[in-house]
Structures are given as structure tokens and as C-alpha cells.
Design a protein around this motif. Structure first.
Motif, short mmCIF file in Angstrom:
data_model
loop_
_atom_site.label_atom_id
_atom_site.label_comp_id
_atom_site.label_asym_id
_atom_site.label_seq_id
_atom_site.Cartn_x
_atom_site.Cartn_y
_atom_site.Cartn_z
N ARG A 508 53.06 -68.49 16.12
CA ARG A 508 51.85 -69.06 15.52
C ARG A 508 50.88 -67.98 15.06
O ARG A 508 50.27 -68.09 14.00
N LEU A 509 50.76 -66.91 15.84
CA LEU A 509 49.86 -65.83 15.46
C LEU A 509 50.33 -65.15 14.17
O LEU A 509 49.54 -64.82 13.29
N ARG A 510 51.65 -64.94 14.07
CA ARG A 510 52.17 -64.32 12.84
C ARG A 510 51.93 -65.23 11.64
O ARG A 510 51.62 -64.76 10.53
N GLU A 511 52.09 -66.56 11.83
CA GLU A 511 51.87 -67.48 10.73
C GLU A 511 50.40 -67.49 10.31
O GLU A 511 50.08 -67.52 9.12
N VAL A 512 49.50 -67.45 11.27
CA VAL A 512 48.06 -67.40 10.95
C VAL A 512 47.75 -66.12 10.18
O VAL A 512 47.00 -66.13 9.20
N ALA A 513 48.35 -65.00 10.61
CA ALA A 513 48.13 -63.73 9.91
C ALA A 513 48.59 -63.83 8.46
O ALA A 513 47.93 -63.34 7.54
N THR A 514 49.74 -64.48 8.25
CA THR A 514 50.27 -64.64 6.89
C THR A 514 49.32 -65.48 6.04
O THR A 514 49.03 -65.16 4.88
N ARG A 515 48.82 -66.56 6.61
CA ARG A 515 47.93 -67.44 5.85
C ARG A 515 46.59 -66.75 5.55
O ARG A 515 46.00 -66.98 4.49
N LEU A 516 46.12 -65.95 6.47
CA LEU A 516 44.87 -65.23 6.22
C LEU A 516 45.02 -64.17 5.14
O LEU A 516 44.12 -63.98 4.32
N ALA A 517 46.16 -63.48 5.13
CA ALA A 517 46.35 -62.36 4.21
C ALA A 517 46.78 -62.82 2.82
O ALA A 517 46.64 -62.08 1.84
N SER A 518 47.31 -64.03 2.71
CA SER A 518 47.87 -64.50 1.43
C SER A 518 46.77 -64.70 0.39
O SER A 518 45.78 -65.40 0.64
N GLY A 519 46.95 -64.09 -0.76
CA GLY A 519 46.07 -64.33 -1.90
C GLY A 519 44.71 -63.68 -1.82
O GLY A 519 43.82 -64.01 -2.59
N ARG A 520 44.51 -62.76 -0.90
CA ARG A 520 43.20 -62.11 -0.80
C ARG A 520 43.05 -61.07 -1.90
O ARG A 520 44.01 -60.54 -2.44
N GLU A 521 41.79 -60.75 -2.24
CA GLU A 521 41.52 -59.71 -3.23
C GLU A 521 41.89 -58.34 -2.67
O GLU A 521 41.93 -58.14 -1.45
N ALA A 522 42.13 -57.41 -3.56
CA ALA A 522 42.61 -56.08 -3.14
C ALA A 522 41.60 -55.38 -2.24
O ALA A 522 41.98 -54.59 -1.37
N THR A 523 40.31 -55.66 -2.43
CA THR A 523 39.30 -54.97 -1.62
C THR A 523 39.07 -55.65 -0.27
O THR A 523 38.39 -55.10 0.58
N ASP A 524 39.61 -56.86 -0.10
CA ASP A 524 39.43 -57.56 1.17
C ASP A 524 40.35 -56.96 2.22
O ASP A 524 41.47 -56.52 1.92
N VAL A 525 39.91 -56.95 3.45
CA VAL A 525 40.70 -56.42 4.57
C VAL A 525 40.81 -57.50 5.63
O VAL A 525 39.79 -58.04 6.08
N VAL A 526 42.04 -57.83 6.02
CA VAL A 526 42.31 -58.80 7.08
C VAL A 526 42.77 -58.03 8.31
O VAL A 526 43.61 -57.13 8.21
N SER A 527 42.23 -58.37 9.48
CA SER A 527 42.56 -57.64 10.70
C SER A 527 42.75 -58.62 11.85
O SER A 527 42.18 -59.72 11.86
N ARG A 528 43.58 -58.19 12.81
CA ARG A 528 43.66 -58.91 14.09
C ARG A 528 42.83 -58.11 15.09
O ARG A 528 43.20 -57.01 15.48
N LEU A 529 41.71 -58.70 15.53
CA LEU A 529 40.80 -57.99 16.42
C LEU A 529 41.23 -58.08 17.88
O LEU A 529 40.97 -57.18 18.67
N GLY A 530 41.86 -59.18 18.25
CA GLY A 530 42.23 -59.37 19.65
C GLY A 530 43.28 -60.43 19.78
O GLY A 530 43.98 -60.77 18.82
N SER A 531 43.39 -61.01 20.97
CA SER A 531 44.46 -61.95 21.29
C SER A 531 44.58 -63.05 20.24
O SER A 531 45.60 -63.17 19.58
N ASN A 532 43.57 -63.87 20.08
CA ASN A 532 43.61 -64.96 19.11
C ASN A 532 42.42 -64.88 18.16
O ASN A 532 41.93 -65.88 17.68
N GLN A 533 41.97 -63.65 17.91
CA GLN A 533 40.80 -63.44 17.06
C GLN A 533 41.18 -62.58 15.86
O GLN A 533 41.78 -61.52 16.00
N PHE A 534 40.84 -63.06 14.67
CA PHE A 534 41.11 -62.37 13.42
C PHE A 534 39.79 -62.18 12.67
O PHE A 534 38.77 -62.79 13.01
N ALA A 535 39.85 -61.34 11.64
CA ALA A 535 38.64 -61.10 10.85
C ALA A 535 39.02 -60.83 9.40
O ALA A 535 40.11 -60.31 9.12
#
Length: 873
Positions: A508-535
Motif C-alpha cells: 500500500r505504501l508503494r502504491e501511495v508513493a506511485t500515486r503521489l509522484a505520478s504526473g507531478r511537475e519537474a520542480t515538484d519533489v515528493v518524499s516519504r518522511l516517515g512510516s505513513n507520512q509523505f510530503a
């Protein structure tokens, strides 16, 4: 008085019907009694409001003072209160905490006041208040119960302003967190010893390098981890370190598996203000691979130099030796190539089988060819320049080279060049010794990658995210732009992870990471900050905050799409907090913290909430953060403990059992009221783990009590709502009984009325399963909840507990006396035991005895005590 006549008459009628026996109008009895309990509670509250009043003047007291009556209404404040807060008497007198605070704060105030009025003592806590002038202040409150002529009037309290100290404490916490992050993510081992060379601290990297855990280091001498030679040298160096001399040495240590490990050890003496040696700080870098490589290369170089220096007169003997050495070189793992110097060219004269990895050419085919035609590397890149210069000048050197193979793959080798000269000093041959370090280099690159990227999702981790935020802030400042930050926290992740399993949780965490990173602008940065926390960090031009909020909302919708986990459709949701640089913070860590505060507020709105940070969140979050952090440590370290209050058989005055009560003494906060921290444990779900520990400890202590008692003693243990609804409850109870050998009849589980109203059928099924084990069941604080009398007879109970709020005033309040009598009659008609809580006087005990109550507990007999104080001496 007409408002009281009807409920009291109905209650009396209900008591009379029940006393007459189950054969007389049974259904009318249930209806009448239900109405009487409800009416009496309302009547009691009405009488108390009419009765209470205050005549206390506190204007002469220099500290801010407030007085609340027993119902929570503010009856008086002094002049210092008005001057400190800017709030007048007209604005506050006659109101309650609910008029000025959130529901959570109001509940905490009421619980604390109730505890003071019931148990006495002094209550101390901190709270952030927004004053009428708009400022945020943090006050330290102290409250106690207020009595007059033996009568409880309510609660009196005072407070002082501690805003400056609290802000400093937060800054210190942030600094300590940054220090801890640096130490724990360092690539070097960090080791601190005291003046006796005993270990007081190592970081995780140090423990990993020698194969131990951090705990296995602490308290042991540093010499325990060295070989004998290194130990002697280190002991000799202790004197110089005690004189404040900082040194760097190579030392050989022993790995846990018995192998040798070489480290460069830099030590810095720690000297006290008095000038005495107080220990040393060591930084250790693993150079084992380098030592091995140097030793191998040294051996080869010595062997080759011996071969080329043999004189012609010793040719026959040298040939035999050369044959033997040839065989050794041919079988070696190092690639050896000997080149003849001819007109400035290097012509291969010999190549062993191991050199084929380097040249992509069989040894027989390499002989006679120019060395430069066999190996492909950039002679001007990095360390390669050293090899190029050594080959040109006929010197000796070594370097690490990046090699390009014929199949396009990259490789890395450690190459050593050594020239062989004739008697006139002219270089005649060049020996090239190579060692394949591709695997080592790839491992180093992998380690470097893991330092900056999350291993599970491949997203930048918190360390890398922090660095990219710094870069984005710098660019935004130059361009006059802003940087939006969204912190995503997956809702109920821990609970669903427990039910689905860790492997599916990772999916589930990998799938959430994929959905967060999909289609973002080149200057946007997606990160996993902790256990179930992303930014998500998004640099934008100013004025597009609404569009960013809309973007985050669409991402939330995308996350909420059902996910197929092993054939099971699982729904996800994420609560999101938003914050913006530079408006909300100018430092990455502060911006993340404030976005996280907003996330907490979003969660309070329900699953999938979205909230933007504002300044009002800071003070409340500070207090919540303080207790949440302390409570998290307490759960992890099991810092809670139990006290026990005896339950007394009224007729014989003998102790027949105990109630286990959870307590927490926090290092920073002192003794924390259970009403304050149990609610937080319930909200986080940690109450299930804590409850399991309480159950096991209580059963262990019950067995100890019974071991020294001539008669069986029972132990009463409270079950929280979440613990009662946990599907593993039956198993946990059985495990606690089996592991302690406690007879099931000696355990009574107490359940609050609120647990039973949400899912009656499931509650009844769970209670029957518990009764099948043999344990007793009790409804705690009976009369304060909402359980229906029609359902009550379906519950397989063994006991009712009368709440102490009714017992306290039975001698002065006719309404409370009637409630207690009715509950006792009800329990008798159902064949249940009755336990009265909060018994403090002989008069109260006499009344309970006259009504047929069989068991009591309270300060009249004993306060809650440690188990050791209750054991026979």
C-alpha cells in the motif's frame, strides 16, 4: 418543588415494585425504574445548582485567582486575573470552561476538576490561551478542591505566565532533534567513553560495523573490542588523552564473528571545567578493505621486484623460482600485466588469466599488443591522471579507475603501476597490478543512495527532502516566489496494517508513493518522511495557493481510489496539512512541523481532511506535542505502572479483592492524571498494547496476592472501549490467565456503559465469550452512562459498580441516596454483586450497609497503593 415530585415519586414506585419481587408487573417495573434513574440525575443536578453559592473575596490576593463551583461554573475571579488576562468579571463570571475552550480542552478541565473534588490533592498543567489583545500566552495552572466548614464548594485555581520558558523549550527540542539526526545518519562510527574507558554512547553505525547491537556496547570497556596489540597501544595512549591531546591512529578491532576490522580512529579528549579528563569522543572510519588491498599489493610488488632484479649469473636458479611465482600469479585473483618499454610504447610481455577481466582479451592474445589498445578509460578523469603521469615518467603510483568494457558495462578497478629499471636507471618494464572493486564500488553507491532515498518506495527520504527544500527556498527567495508544502498522513494506517499484515502494508505504501509522484511537475519533489507520512514540495509563483489546494484535493481523491490487495479491495485516505514558505516559516524543519500541525487538525475533521496552517495551531500543538512525545516514549519503554485499591466485604471488613489502576509518572510532566493520558492512548490505538500489558501485570500480581492469602482474592481490571472491541481480546485474556496460572474466577473485567451501546449484539457475544472462560464481568461507574435497562438483563454480568459521584453525597443529597438505593435493589433483583466506589466516611458505609450493599472501596479503607505496601509484612 413540583419539578422534583414526579421523578422522585416514580423512583420510589420503581423501588417498591422491584422490592415486591419479579412476579408483580415486571414490565412496569423496568419502565418505572428507567424513568426514575434519568429523572433523578436531572433532579440532582438542578438541586446542586440551586444550592451552591460563594461569598469568597479574593481581590486582595496578588496572583490571578479563579473559583469554580462543583458544576464547573466560574463563580469568582480576582483583580489580578482581570489585569493579567484583560478579561473582566462581567465577561467570565457565570460561564463555564466550555464557553472559552475546545471540546477536548473542556473534557480535560472537567476530568481534572472531578478528580480534584473526588480525590483531593493539587492539579498542575499547562495551557495556551489567546488573550483579548490577540497575543498567545502559555500559562502554568495549579488547582485544588475548595472546602468550607467541611463542605465541598468547588475548585480554586491560580496561574502564572510561562510563555518565554515554553518557547525556549521548543527551540531546544528542535536543536536536540537535529543533533540526533546527524549522529544517527552519520556514515562514521561515533563512540564516547568515560574516564575509565567504559562506553557511554555509540551510534547505530558503530554497532553495525562490529556486528553488535548498541545495547551490547554500553557499559563495556573499549578494550573489550580490540585485539591484544591494539589494546596495549590504546592503553598507552590513555595518558596522552587525559592530558587533552587529540590523536588519530589506525587500530585493529575484533568483529563479533571473530574477524579483524581496521579503523582510522580520531579521538578528542573531553576535559571538565576543572581541567580533569572526563572521557573521549572517537570518530571511526572502516579501512579494512583498504588495508587488505594494500597488503595484497605490497606482497605482489615485493615478489615482482625480486623477480626483475635477479642477476644474470643467477639465471638458472631464478628460472625455477620464476616458474613457481608464475604459477602463483596465474592462480591469483589480481590481474597482473607486465609490459616492455619500447620506443615510448608499452608492449604486453605477460598477462595472467585474472587480467582478462580488465582488458577483455585472453592473455595469449594480449601479448605483443600495445597496453593502451587493451584498456578503455579516460586518462584525464579523476585519479586516472596519476596513472597517466606514472606511465609517462616511469614512476610508481596507484589509482581507482572507471573502466568501460566491450559490452558497454562499467567496472571499477584499483590499478597499481610499478616501473622496473636496469642498472643504468632506465625503465625497461612496467608492472600493472589490478584488482576488481566493482562490487565494492556498487555497494558504496548503494549506500550513498540509501542515505538519500527511501528503500521501500524509492522516494527521497527526509534527509534529502530537507536539502532540496533548502535549495528551493534559496531560489524562491531570489525570484520572489513561494514554496508550498503538503504533508500527507495516511488515516488509520496502523490499524489496517495490523489486520492486513506488514507485507501488504508495504504494498500500500508503494502504491501511495506511485500515486503521489505520478504526473507531478519537474520542480515538484515528493518524499516519504516517515512510516505513513509523505510530503509534496511545490515551488510556485505567488498567488496560486488556491490552485495548489485544489491540486492536493485531486491527489487525495486519487489516493482514495480502491486498491486491490491480494484480491481484497482496500480503501485508502490521507489527511493533509498545508504550509507555505516564506509566509508560515523560513526554515525547512519548521515548515514541515507546521504543515504536520495542520495535518493533525485535518484529522480532527475526519478521514481525508485538509487544513492549512495558521498561527492558532502553534500553541495547542506545542502542548499536544509535548504530551504526545512523552506518551509515545512511555508506551515504547513501558513506563506505566499499577497501583491497587482494596475492595472490602462490608459485613466482615475483610479484603476480598483489588482493583488495578494505571498510573504514569512522566519525567517532564510529573504525575499525569489517567483522565488525561488514557483518552490519548485510546485515540492513538496504543491503549490496546498498554491494556494487554496491564492485564498481564495485574494477573501476575493477583497470583502473588493469592499465594499469601488464606482465601481467594479477585483482581478487577478495566477494559477500554477500543480494547473491548479488539478481535484479539479473548485470546489476550486467555494468554494472561495461562501464563500466570491465575484461576479465571479470580479475574473481573470492568466495562463502561458507553462500550455497550454502539453494537449491542457484538458486545453481548464478546461478554458471553469472556464468561465462557470463567472470568467475572462488571459494569463500571453504573448510572453515569446510557445503557438501557431493557438490554441490561441480557448482559451476562456478575457485578455492578456504583459511581463515586453518587456515593459522595448520599448523606446530604436525597436524590443521590435514592439513586444508590435503586441501583442496589436493581442489582439484587438481577442476582448481581454491588460494589460502591469512593466510600470515605463511616456514615456513608452505614447507609450502604442498611441498603444491602455488600462490597465497598474508597479512602475510608485505603488509597490506591503500590503492591508492596499491600503485601503482608
Amino acid at each position: 418543588m413540583h419539578l422534583l415530585a414526579t421523578p422522585i415519586a416514580i423512583a420510589a414506585l420503581a423501588a417498591a415494585v422491584i422490592a415486591a419481587g419479579p412476579g408483580v408487573y415486571p414490565w412496569f417495573a423496568w419502565l418505572a425504574l428507567g424513568l426514575s434513574l434519568t429523572g433523578l440525575v436531572l433532579t440532582v443536578r438542578y438541586l446542586r445548582r440551586e444550592r451552591d453559592g460563594f461569598r469568597l473575596n479574593v481581590d486582595d490576593i496578588p496572583n490571578p485567582i479563579f473559583i469554580k463551583d462543583s458544576t464547573g461554573i466560574i463563580r469568582s475571579i480576582n483583580r489580578a486575573f482581570e489585569e493579567t488576562t484583560g478579561i473582566s468579571r462581567l465577561e467570565i463570571v457565570g460561564k463555564t470552561t466550555a464557553d472559552f475552550s475546545t471540546e477536548l480542552q473542556t473534557a480535560a478541565h472537567l476530568a481534572a476538576d472531578r478528580d480534584l473534588m473526588e480525590n483531593g490533592g493539587l492539579c498542575t498543567y499547562k495551557e495556551s490561551i489567546r488573550l483579548p489583545d490577540g497575543s498567545e500566552r502559555i500559562f502554568l495552572y495549579k488547582k485544588s478542591a475548595l472546602h468550607s466548614d467541611g463542605q465541598l464548594l468547588g475548585v480554586i485555581g491560580s496561574f502564572i505566565d510561562i510563555s518565554t520558558e515554553e518557547v525556549a523549550k521548543l527551540q531546544l527540542a528542535v536543536s536536540e532533534k537535529a543533533y540526533q539526526t546527524i549522529v544517527e545518519t552519520a556514515n562514521e562510527g561515533i563512540w564516547i567513553i568515560d574516564s575509565h574507558s567504559d562506553t557511554t554512547f555509540v551510534n547505530a553505525r558503530m554497532a553495525q560495523m562490529l556486528g553488535y547491537t548498541v545495547e551490547q556496547f554500553l557499559g563495556r570497556s573499549m578494550f573489550d573490542f580490540m585485539d591484544d596489540a591494539a589494546k596495549i597501544e590504546a592503553q598507552n595512549n590513555m595518558t596522552r588523552r587525559s592530558e587533552g591531546i587529540d590523536e588519530v591512529h589506525d587500530f585493529r578491532f575484533k568483529h563479533k564473528n571473530g574477524s579483524d576490522r581496521w579503523f582510522i580512529v580520531g579521538t578528542n579528549a573531553m576535559i571538565t571545567d576543572a581541567g580533569t579528563f572526563d572521557g573521549a569522543l572517537g570518530m571511526l572510519t572502516d579501512i579494512t578493505a583498504r588495508k587488505h588491498a594494500e597488503a595484497e599489493l605490497l606482497k605482489i610488488q615485493e615478489a615482482l621486484e625480486e623477480k626483475v632484479l635477479i642477476r644474470t649469473a643467477e639465471l638458472e636458479q631464478s628460472n625455477r623460482q620464476l616458474v613457481q611465482r608464475q604459477r602463483a600469479i596465474d592462480a591469483g585473483s589480481h590481474g597482473i600485466v607486465i609490459c616492455k618499454v619500447s620506443d615510448g610504447n608499452l608492449i604486453v610481455d605477460y598477462a595472467n588469466p585474472a587480467s582478462e577481466w580488465l582488458t577483455d582479451t585472453a592473455p595469449s592474445d594480449a601479448i605483443g599488443r600495445e597496453w593502451g589498445d587493451l584498456i578503455r578509460y579516460d586518462p584525464a578523469a579523476g585519479e586516472a591522471r596519476k596513472i597517466t603521469e606514472a606511465l609517462r615518467s616511469g614512476g610508481d603510483d596507484n589509482a581507482i579507475l572507471e573502466i568501460l568494457h566491450g559490452d558497454g558495462k562499467r567496472g571499477w578497478c584499483h590499478l597499481h603501476v610499478s616501473s622496473v629499471s636496469d642498472a643504468q636507471g632506465t625503465a625497461t618494464h612496467v608492472v600493472l597490478a589490478s584488482y576488481d572493486i566493482t562490487s565494492l564500488r556498487q555497494y558504496e553507491e548503494r549506500i550513498e543512495h540509501l542515505k538519500n532515498f527511501d528503500m521501500l518506495t524509492g522516494l527521497p527520504n527526509a534527509v534529502a527532502f530537507h536539502q532540496r527544500m533548502l535549495e528551493a527556498f534559496d531560489l524562491a527567495g531570489k525570484l520572489g516566489h513561494c514554496v508550498h508544502l503538503a504533508v500527507f498522513d495516511l488515516d488509520r494506517f496502523r490499524a489496517t496494517n495490523d489486520s492486513l499484515g506488514e507485507a501488504r502494508g508495504d504494498f500500500r505504501l508503494r502504491e501511495v508513493a506511485t500515486r503521489l509522484a505520478s504526473g507531478r511537475e519537474a520542480t515538484d519533489v515528493v518524499s516519504r518522511l516517515g512510516s505513513n507520512q509523505f510530503a509534496i514540495m511545490a515551488p510556485r509563483s505567488r498567488g496560486d495557493a488556491d490552485s495548489f489546494s485544489a491540486l492536493i484535493g485531486s491527489i487525495q481523491q486519487e489516493i482514495a481510489l480502491p486498491l486491490d490487495v491480494s484480491g481484497q479491495a482496500v480503501k485508502l485516505s490521507a489527511s493533509v496539512g498545508l504550509a507555505t514558505y516564506p509566509d508560515d516559516a523560513q526554515l525547512p524543519e519548521i515548515l514541515i512541523e507546521r504543515a504536520s500541525m495542520a495535518t493533525y487538525h485535518a484529522k480532527e475533521q475526519g478521514r481525508g481532511g485538509l487544513a492549512r496552517y495558521d498561527n492558532s495551531m502553534g500553541a495547542a500543538a506545542l502542548q499536544r506535542l509535548e504530551i504526545d512525545i512523552a506518551l509515545g516514549r512511555a508506551v515504547q519503554n513501558d513506563d506505566f505502572f499499577l497501583q491497587y485499591q482494596p475492595q472490602i466485604d462490608i459485613a466482615s471488613r475483610r479484603t476480598i479483592g483489588y482493583e488495578a489502576l494505571l498510573r504514569w509518572d512522566c519525567t517532564d510532566l510529573g504525575r499525569v492524571s489517567p483522565a488525561r493520558f488514557i483518552t490519548l492512548l485510546e485515540a492513538s490505538g496504543d491503549i490496546v498494547v498498554v491494556g494487554q500489558r496491564v492485564l498481564l501485570k495485574a494477573c501476575q500480581q493477583a497470583q502473588k496476592f493469592n499465594a499469601v492469602s488464606s482465601e481467594p482474592l479477585h483482581m478487577s481490571v478495566n477494559l477500554s472501549p477500543r480494547q473491548f472491541s479488539d478481535e484479539r481480546l479473548i485470546e489476550c485474556v486467555q494468554v494472561a490467565l495461562d501464563s500466570t496460572s491465575l484461576p479465571p474466577a479470580c479475574l473481573i473485567l470492568e466495562i463502561t456503559e458507553s462500550v455497550l451501546v454502539h453494537d449491542i449484539d457484538r458486545a453481548i457475544a464478546t461478554m458471553h465469550a469472556l464468561r465462557a472462560i470463567g472470568v467475572g464481568l462488571s459494569i463500571d461507574d453504573f448510572g453515569t452512562g446510557y445503557s438501557s435497562l431493557a438490554y441490561l438483563k441480557r448482559f451476562p454480568l456478575t457485578e455492578l459498580k456504583i459511581d463515586q459521584s453518587f456515593v459522595r453525597d448520599i448523606m446530604t443529597d436525597p436524590g443521590d441516596a435514592l439513586i444508590v438505593s435503586s441501583v442496589i435493589n436493581l442489582a439484587r433483583s438481577l442476582g448481581l454483586q454491588v460494589v460502591a466506589e469512593g466510600v470515605e466516611t463511616e456514615d456513608q458505609l452505614g447507609f450502604l450497609t442498611s441498603q444491602g450493599c455488600s462490597i465497598a472501596q474508597g479512602y475510608l479503607f485505603s488509597r490506591p497503593c503500590d503492591a508492596a505496601d499491600l503485601m503482608p509484612k
